[in-house]
Design a protein around this motif. Structure first.
Motif, PDB file in Angstrom:
ATOM      1  N   ILE A  93      50.009  40.184  40.187  1.00  0.00           N
ATOM      2  CA  ILE A  93      49.277  41.099  39.011  1.00  0.00           C
ATOM      3  C   ILE A  93      47.766  41.480  40.077  1.00  0.00           C
ATOM      4  N   ASP A  94      47.298  42.607  39.901  1.00  0.00           N
ATOM      5  CA  ASP A  94      46.332  42.698  40.994  1.00  0.00           C
ATOM      6  C   ASP A  94      44.868  42.980  40.505  1.00  0.00           C
ATOM      7  N   GLN A  95      44.151  42.931  40.827  1.00  0.00           N
ATOM      8  CA  GLN A  95      42.748  42.427  40.106  1.00  0.00           C
ATOM      9  C   GLN A  95      42.423  42.903  38.998  1.00  0.00           C
ATOM     10  N   THR A  96      42.710  44.480  39.204  1.00  0.00           N
ATOM     11  CA  THR A  96      42.002  45.695  38.266  1.00  0.00           C
ATOM     12  C   THR A  96      42.799  45.776  36.915  1.00  0.00           C
ATOM     13  N   ALA A  97      44.224  44.855  36.921  1.00  0.00           N
ATOM     14  CA  ALA A  97      44.930  44.883  36.021  1.00  0.00           C
ATOM     15  C   ALA A  97      44.348  43.443  34.748  1.00  0.00           C
ATOM     16  N   GLU A 115      35.100  31.434  29.115  1.00  0.00           N
ATOM     17  CA  GLU A 115      35.983  31.296  29.444  1.00  0.00           C
ATOM     18  C   GLU A 115      36.404  32.441  30.107  1.00  0.00           C
ATOM     19  N   ALA A 116      36.075  33.785  29.545  1.00  0.00           N
ATOM     20  CA  ALA A 116      36.571  34.987  30.436  1.00  0.00           C
ATOM     21  C   ALA A 116      35.436  35.465  31.708  1.00  0.00           C
ATOM     22  N   CYS A 117      34.006  34.978  31.942  1.00  0.00           N
ATOM     23  CA  CYS A 117      33.367  34.863  33.453  1.00  0.00           C
ATOM     24  C   CYS A 117      33.995  33.663  34.593  1.00  0.00           C
ATOM     25  N   LEU A 118      34.645  32.880  33.236  1.00  0.00           N
ATOM     26  CA  LEU A 118      35.183  31.599  34.694  1.00  0.00           C
ATOM     27  C   LEU A 118      36.498  32.210  35.519  1.00  0.00           C
ATOM     28  N   CYS A 127      37.368  35.118  46.079  1.00  0.00           N
ATOM     29  CA  CYS A 127      37.916  33.400  45.669  1.00  0.00           C
ATOM     30  C   CYS A 127      39.236  33.376  46.628  1.00  0.00           C
ATOM     31  N   LEU A 128      40.104  34.155  46.179  1.00  0.00           N
ATOM     32  CA  LEU A 128      41.687  34.264  46.988  1.00  0.00           C
ATOM     33  C   LEU A 128      41.546  35.246  48.475  1.00  0.00           C
ATOM     34  N   ASN A 129      41.356  34.745  49.081  1.00  0.00           N
ATOM     35  CA  ASN A 129      40.960  35.183  50.084  1.00  0.00           C
ATOM     36  C   ASN A 129      42.283  34.827  51.228  1.00  0.00           C
ATOM     37  N   ARG A 139      46.803  34.866  42.050  1.00  0.00           N
ATOM     38  CA  ARG A 139      46.345  35.586  40.982  1.00  0.00           C
ATOM     39  C   ARG A 139      47.609  34.870  39.906  1.00  0.00           C
ATOM     40  N   SER A 140      48.599  35.902  39.278  1.00  0.00           N
ATOM     41  CA  SER A 140      49.724  35.512  38.690  1.00  0.00           C
ATOM     42  C   SER A 140      49.175  34.441  38.106  1.00  0.00           C
ATOM     43  N   ARG A 141      49.537  33.163  39.308  1.00  0.00           N
ATOM     44  CA  ARG A 141      50.060  32.258  39.036  1.00  0.00           C
ATOM     45  C   ARG A 141      48.359  31.235  38.373  1.00  0.00           C
ATOM     46  N   VAL A 142      47.571  31.460  39.273  1.00  0.00           N
ATOM     47  CA  VAL A 142      46.859  30.907  38.892  1.00  0.00           C
ATOM     48  C   VAL A 142      45.938  31.435  37.087  1.00  0.00           C
TER      49      VAL A 142
END
Length: 153
Positions: A93-97, A115-118, A127-129, A139-142
């Motif tokens: 999943i990309d960041q925008t989606a 929660e949404a902010c976190l 963060c996911l460098n 990102r998908s797994r997180v």
């Protein structure tokens, strides 16, 4: 002071909330006149704040008697949400989606503002460098892990 885009967005969201069908039809020029702005400002608000990722379906008809129809897409009920999230997120999943999905969950009341902010912080590219496609996989797994634990599944 809020800007005109915020005011138009809140007006449209209020109209959607008041609508029994969850759908509104607007005339772009009439709305622009109501808010004393140019019609392209209405287009901007709709194109950036009423996207599919944010839970809205937008349809327009041009020409005489044309309209813009905005429909709120409701998330599935809690029992179906697990399947919906798994399908929406997938293995990448990309960041925008991802941010769009978080926005939709927050707007629907499944996530608190905090929660949404976190979540937005945890799934950001800063963060996911990692290089792509590894970043989108992680990102998908997180996302799945956070949402499943927050939603109690």
């Amino acid at each position: 002071m809020r800007n005109i885009s915020d005011i138009i967005e809140q007006y449209l969201k209020g109209s959607l909330q008041d609508s029994k069908e969850g759908t509104i039809e607007i005339q772009r020029n009439d709305l622009a006149e109501q808010f004393s702005c140019v019609p392209s400002q209405i287009n901007y608000v709709i194109q950036t704040r009423f996207t599919l990722e944010k839970g809205y379906l937008v349809e327009s008809k041009r020409g005489g008697g044309g309209y813009i129809r905005i429909q709120r897409i409701e998330l599935p009920q809690h029992t179906e949400l697990h399947h919906h999230l798994h399908h929406s997120i997938g293995s990448h999943i990309d960041q925008t989606a991802a941010e769009g999905l978080i926005y939709q969950l927050e707007e629907s009341g499944f996530l608190s503002k905090r929660e949404a902010c976190l979540m937005r912080g945890a799934i950001s590219r800063e963060c996911l460098n990692l290089k792509l496609p590894y970043r989108d996989e992680l990102r998908s797994r997180v996302m799945k892990a956070m949402l499943l634990s927050l939603l109690g599944k």
